[in-house]
Design a protein around this motif. Structure first.
Motif, PDB file in Angstrom:
ATOM      1  N   MET A   1       0.821  -1.210   0.000  1.00  0.00           N
ATOM      2  CA  MET A   1       0.000   0.000   0.000  1.00  0.00           C
ATOM      3  C   MET A   1       0.855   1.261   0.000  1.00  0.00           C
ATOM      4  O   MET A   1       0.579   2.223  -0.721  1.00  0.00           O
ATOM      5  CB  MET A   1      -0.936  -0.004   1.217  1.00  0.00           C
ATOM      6  CG  MET A   1      -2.092  -0.983   1.112  1.00  0.00           C
ATOM      7  SD  MET A   1      -3.297  -0.779   2.468  1.00  0.00           S
ATOM      8  CE  MET A   1      -2.446  -1.643   3.793  1.00  0.00           C
ATOM      9  N   ILE A   2       1.910   1.255   0.821  1.00  0.00           N
ATOM     10  CA  ILE A   2       2.761   2.434   0.940  1.00  0.00           C
ATOM     11  C   ILE A   2       3.508   2.707  -0.364  1.00  0.00           C
ATOM     12  O   ILE A   2       3.555   3.844  -0.846  1.00  0.00           O
ATOM     13  CB  ILE A   2       3.743   2.253   2.114  1.00  0.00           C
ATOM     14  CG1 ILE A   2       2.974   2.292   3.446  1.00  0.00           C
ATOM     15  CG2 ILE A   2       4.818   3.329   2.093  1.00  0.00           C
ATOM     16  CD1 ILE A   2       3.796   1.858   4.643  1.00  0.00           C
ATOM     17  N   MET A   3       4.078   1.674  -0.949  1.00  0.00           N
ATOM     18  CA  MET A   3       4.858   1.859  -2.163  1.00  0.00           C
ATOM     19  C   MET A   3       3.996   2.346  -3.327  1.00  0.00           C
ATOM     20  O   MET A   3       4.487   3.043  -4.224  1.00  0.00           O
ATOM     21  CB  MET A   3       5.573   0.568  -2.542  1.00  0.00           C
ATOM     22  CG  MET A   3       6.666   0.145  -1.560  1.00  0.00           C
ATOM     23  SD  MET A   3       7.929   1.428  -1.308  1.00  0.00           S
ATOM     24  CE  MET A   3       8.719   1.437  -2.922  1.00  0.00           C
ATOM     25  N   ALA A   4       2.713   2.008  -3.308  1.00  0.00           N
ATOM     26  CA  ALA A   4       1.806   2.466  -4.369  1.00  0.00           C
ATOM     27  C   ALA A   4       1.619   3.981  -4.337  1.00  0.00           C
ATOM     28  O   ALA A   4       1.218   4.575  -5.338  1.00  0.00           O
ATOM     29  CB  ALA A   4       0.456   1.766  -4.237  1.00  0.00           C
TER      30      ALA A   4
ATOM     31  N   ARG B   1       4.164   6.117  -3.468  1.00  0.00           N
ATOM     32  CA  ARG B   1       5.489   6.727  -3.464  1.00  0.00           C
ATOM     33  C   ARG B   1       5.555   7.939  -4.383  1.00  0.00           C
ATOM     34  O   ARG B   1       5.105   7.908  -5.521  1.00  0.00           O
ATOM     35  CB  ARG B   1       6.540   5.704  -3.883  1.00  0.00           C
ATOM     36  CG  ARG B   1       7.964   6.198  -3.727  1.00  0.00           C
ATOM     37  CD  ARG B   1       8.956   5.081  -3.917  1.00  0.00           C
ATOM     38  NE  ARG B   1      10.297   5.482  -3.536  1.00  0.00           N
ATOM     39  CZ  ARG B   1      11.335   4.657  -3.490  1.00  0.00           C
ATOM     40  NH1 ARG B   1      11.179   3.379  -3.790  1.00  0.00           N
ATOM     41  NH2 ARG B   1      12.528   5.094  -3.137  1.00  0.00           N
ATOM     42  N   GLY B   2       6.135   9.033  -3.866  1.00  0.00           N
ATOM     43  CA  GLY B   2       6.297  10.243  -4.652  1.00  0.00           C
ATOM     44  C   GLY B   2       5.112  11.181  -4.604  1.00  0.00           C
ATOM     45  O   GLY B   2       5.204  12.313  -5.081  1.00  0.00           O
ATOM     46  N   SER B   3       3.994  10.736  -4.014  1.00  0.00           N
ATOM     47  CA  SER B   3       2.811  11.588  -3.887  1.00  0.00           C
ATOM     48  C   SER B   3       2.759  12.196  -2.496  1.00  0.00           C
ATOM     49  O   SER B   3       3.463  11.765  -1.579  1.00  0.00           O
ATOM     50  CB  SER B   3       1.536  10.772  -4.141  1.00  0.00           C
ATOM     51  OG  SER B   3       1.289   9.884  -3.052  1.00  0.00           O
ATOM     52  N   LEU B   4       1.889  13.167  -2.293  1.00  0.00           N
ATOM     53  CA  LEU B   4       1.742  13.763  -0.974  1.00  0.00           C
ATOM     54  C   LEU B   4       1.165  12.761   0.017  1.00  0.00           C
ATOM     55  O   LEU B   4       1.472  12.807   1.211  1.00  0.00           O
ATOM     56  CB  LEU B   4       0.872  15.019  -1.053  1.00  0.00           C
ATOM     57  CG  LEU B   4       1.039  16.033   0.082  1.00  0.00           C
ATOM     58  CD1 LEU B   4       2.475  16.536   0.166  1.00  0.00           C
ATOM     59  CD2 LEU B   4       0.078  17.202  -0.101  1.00  0.00           C
ATOM     60  N   ASN B   5       0.332  11.830  -0.483  1.00  0.00           N
ATOM     61  CA  ASN B   5      -0.231  10.799   0.399  1.00  0.00           C
ATOM     62  C   ASN B   5       0.856   9.966   1.068  1.00  0.00           C
ATOM     63  O   ASN B   5       0.689   9.513   2.210  1.00  0.00           O
ATOM     64  CB  ASN B   5      -1.152   9.859  -0.390  1.00  0.00           C
ATOM     65  CG  ASN B   5      -2.501  10.480  -0.682  1.00  0.00           C
ATOM     66  OD1 ASN B   5      -2.882  11.467  -0.053  1.00  0.00           O
ATOM     67  ND2 ASN B   5      -3.217   9.931  -1.652  1.00  0.00           N
ATOM     68  N   TRP B   6       1.956   9.743   0.364  1.00  0.00           N
ATOM     69  CA  TRP B   6       3.069   8.952   0.895  1.00  0.00           C
ATOM     70  C   TRP B   6       3.512   9.485   2.261  1.00  0.00           C
ATOM     71  O   TRP B   6       3.866   8.732   3.156  1.00  0.00           O
ATOM     72  CB  TRP B   6       4.217   9.010  -0.114  1.00  0.00           C
ATOM     73  CG  TRP B   6       5.567   8.553   0.311  1.00  0.00           C
ATOM     74  CD1 TRP B   6       6.482   9.265   1.032  1.00  0.00           C
ATOM     75  CD2 TRP B   6       6.199   7.296   0.028  1.00  0.00           C
ATOM     76  NE1 TRP B   6       7.644   8.538   1.199  1.00  0.00           N
ATOM     77  CE2 TRP B   6       7.497   7.334   0.598  1.00  0.00           C
ATOM     78  CE3 TRP B   6       5.801   6.153  -0.670  1.00  0.00           C
ATOM     79  CZ2 TRP B   6       8.394   6.270   0.488  1.00  0.00           C
ATOM     80  CZ3 TRP B   6       6.687   5.096  -0.778  1.00  0.00           C
ATOM     81  CH2 TRP B   6       7.964   5.152  -0.198  1.00  0.00           C
ATOM     82  N   TYR B   7       3.455  10.804   2.414  1.00  0.00           N
ATOM     83  CA  TYR B   7       3.951  11.473   3.620  1.00  0.00           C
ATOM     84  C   TYR B   7       2.845  11.879   4.599  1.00  0.00           C
ATOM     85  O   TYR B   7       3.151  12.422   5.662  1.00  0.00           O
ATOM     86  CB  TYR B   7       4.707  12.748   3.223  1.00  0.00           C
ATOM     87  CG  TYR B   7       5.815  12.524   2.233  1.00  0.00           C
ATOM     88  CD1 TYR B   7       7.058  12.044   2.650  1.00  0.00           C
ATOM     89  CD2 TYR B   7       5.632  12.785   0.876  1.00  0.00           C
ATOM     90  CE1 TYR B   7       8.085  11.838   1.737  1.00  0.00           C
ATOM     91  CE2 TYR B   7       6.661  12.581  -0.044  1.00  0.00           C
ATOM     92  CZ  TYR B   7       7.874  12.108   0.390  1.00  0.00           C
ATOM     93  OH  TYR B   7       8.890  11.901  -0.517  1.00  0.00           O
ATOM     94  N   CYS B   8       1.585  11.635   4.250  1.00  0.00           N
ATOM     95  CA  CYS B   8       0.463  12.213   4.988  1.00  0.00           C
ATOM     96  C   CYS B   8      -0.047  11.271   6.084  1.00  0.00           C
ATOM     97  O   CYS B   8      -0.656  10.236   5.789  1.00  0.00           O
ATOM     98  CB  CYS B   8      -0.676  12.563   4.036  1.00  0.00           C
ATOM     99  SG  CYS B   8      -2.053  13.391   4.852  1.00  0.00           S
ATOM    100  N   THR B   9       0.156  11.650   7.344  1.00  0.00           N
ATOM    101  CA  THR B   9      -0.309  10.804   8.448  1.00  0.00           C
ATOM    102  C   THR B   9      -1.829  10.765   8.523  1.00  0.00           C
ATOM    103  O   THR B   9      -2.399   9.752   8.930  1.00  0.00           O
ATOM    104  CB  THR B   9       0.269  11.283   9.788  1.00  0.00           C
ATOM    105  OG1 THR B   9      -0.031  12.668   9.971  1.00  0.00           O
ATOM    106  CG2 THR B   9       1.780  11.099   9.822  1.00  0.00           C
ATOM    107  N   ASP B  10      -2.504  11.844   8.131  1.00  0.00           N
ATOM    108  CA  ASP B  10      -3.971  11.815   8.104  1.00  0.00           C
ATOM    109  C   ASP B  10      -4.464  10.763   7.114  1.00  0.00           C
ATOM    110  O   ASP B  10      -5.407  10.008   7.406  1.00  0.00           O
ATOM    111  CB  ASP B  10      -4.531  13.187   7.712  1.00  0.00           C
ATOM    112  CG  ASP B  10      -4.337  14.236   8.788  1.00  0.00           C
ATOM    113  OD1 ASP B  10      -4.127  13.844   9.958  1.00  0.00           O
ATOM    114  OD2 ASP B  10      -4.382  15.429   8.462  1.00  0.00           O
TER     115      ASP B  10
END
Length: 228
Positions: free
Chosen positions: A54-57, A59-68
């Motif tokens: 799920m995380i690797m999918a 990668r490079g997007s803002l979602n990758w870093y978003c705890t919310d």
């Protein structure tokens, strides 16, 4: 490696550049899978495999870093789980000396991070890092990650800077390439972001260092800016 005489602004990544990436690596690769497995009654390796996919999918997007985003997606409290291992948050070698030297030289130091504001607040409370720089900008405030070339023009509206007189320091080659392509004058890679891992291989076009002691002597030899 860095021509300090041509600079007046230094943009600094946080995780893996100023702070040891071990905290984040341990959280995402070990602690979160363990707690996720507990919550959903999964084998730890099964939980890890599911999470990594799920995380690797993202990668490079803002979602990758978003705890919310991850708290909602996984139905867990990411910020609470990060706090459970916050004792692992710490500086990389020579960082306090490096930041003090930037200030003494009269250079404008700005943390430019993809870290979400919630874990950012946790890390600042543990380290006091905000007291050693002039400003901090999270990419979540601008709605796009540093990997997006448009990030840098948006950043200029928040923190005015001259591209040709700016250095970007980061442990991510995609981020450094984005900064370079957007016109940032100099880029410097951190090759040993995680104290528990071997250094990364260098980039063919971007200079790299393991630790800041490699550039401290030339920084400290730089005369302060006249305006300071």
């Amino acid at each position: 490696m860095v021509d300090w005489s041509t600079l007046d602004t230094v943009f600094l990544d946080m995780d893996g550049t100023l702070l040891d990436l071990h905290f984040d690596s341990h959280f995402w690769l070990e602690h979160l899978p363990w707690r996720y497995a507990e919550q959903y009654d999964l084998h730890p390796q099964q939980a890890k495999d599911q999470l990594l996919a799920m995380i690797m999918a993202e990668r490079g997007s803002l979602n990758w870093y978003c705890t919310d985003y991850w708290s909602e997606r996984l139905s867990v409290d990411i910020n609470q789980l990060k706090a459970e291992v916050s004792d692992r948050i710490g500086y990389r070698p020579h960082v306090p000396d490096f930041l003090a030297s930037l200030r003494k030289a009269g250079l404008h130091s700005v943390i430019v991070t993809n870290c979400h504001p919630d874990p950012l607040a946790l890390k600042l409370s543990r380290t006091g890092l905000d007291r050693h720089v002039d400003a901090i900008v999270s990419s979540h405030e601008l709605g796009k990650p540093k990997e997006d070339r448009a990030f840098w023009s948006d950043l200029a509206r928040r923190i005015p800077y001259r591209q040709e007189r700016t250095l970007m320091v980061d442990d991510s080659f995609p981020v450094l390439e984005s900064a370079r392509d957007a016109g940032i004058g100099q880029c410097l890679a951190i090759l040993a972001p995680d104290s528990t891992q071997a250094p990364a291989t260098g980039h063919p076009e971007i200079p790299g260092i393991r630790h800041f002691d490699e550039v401290l002597p030339t920084l400290q030899a730089r005369p302060p800016l006249p305006s300071q």
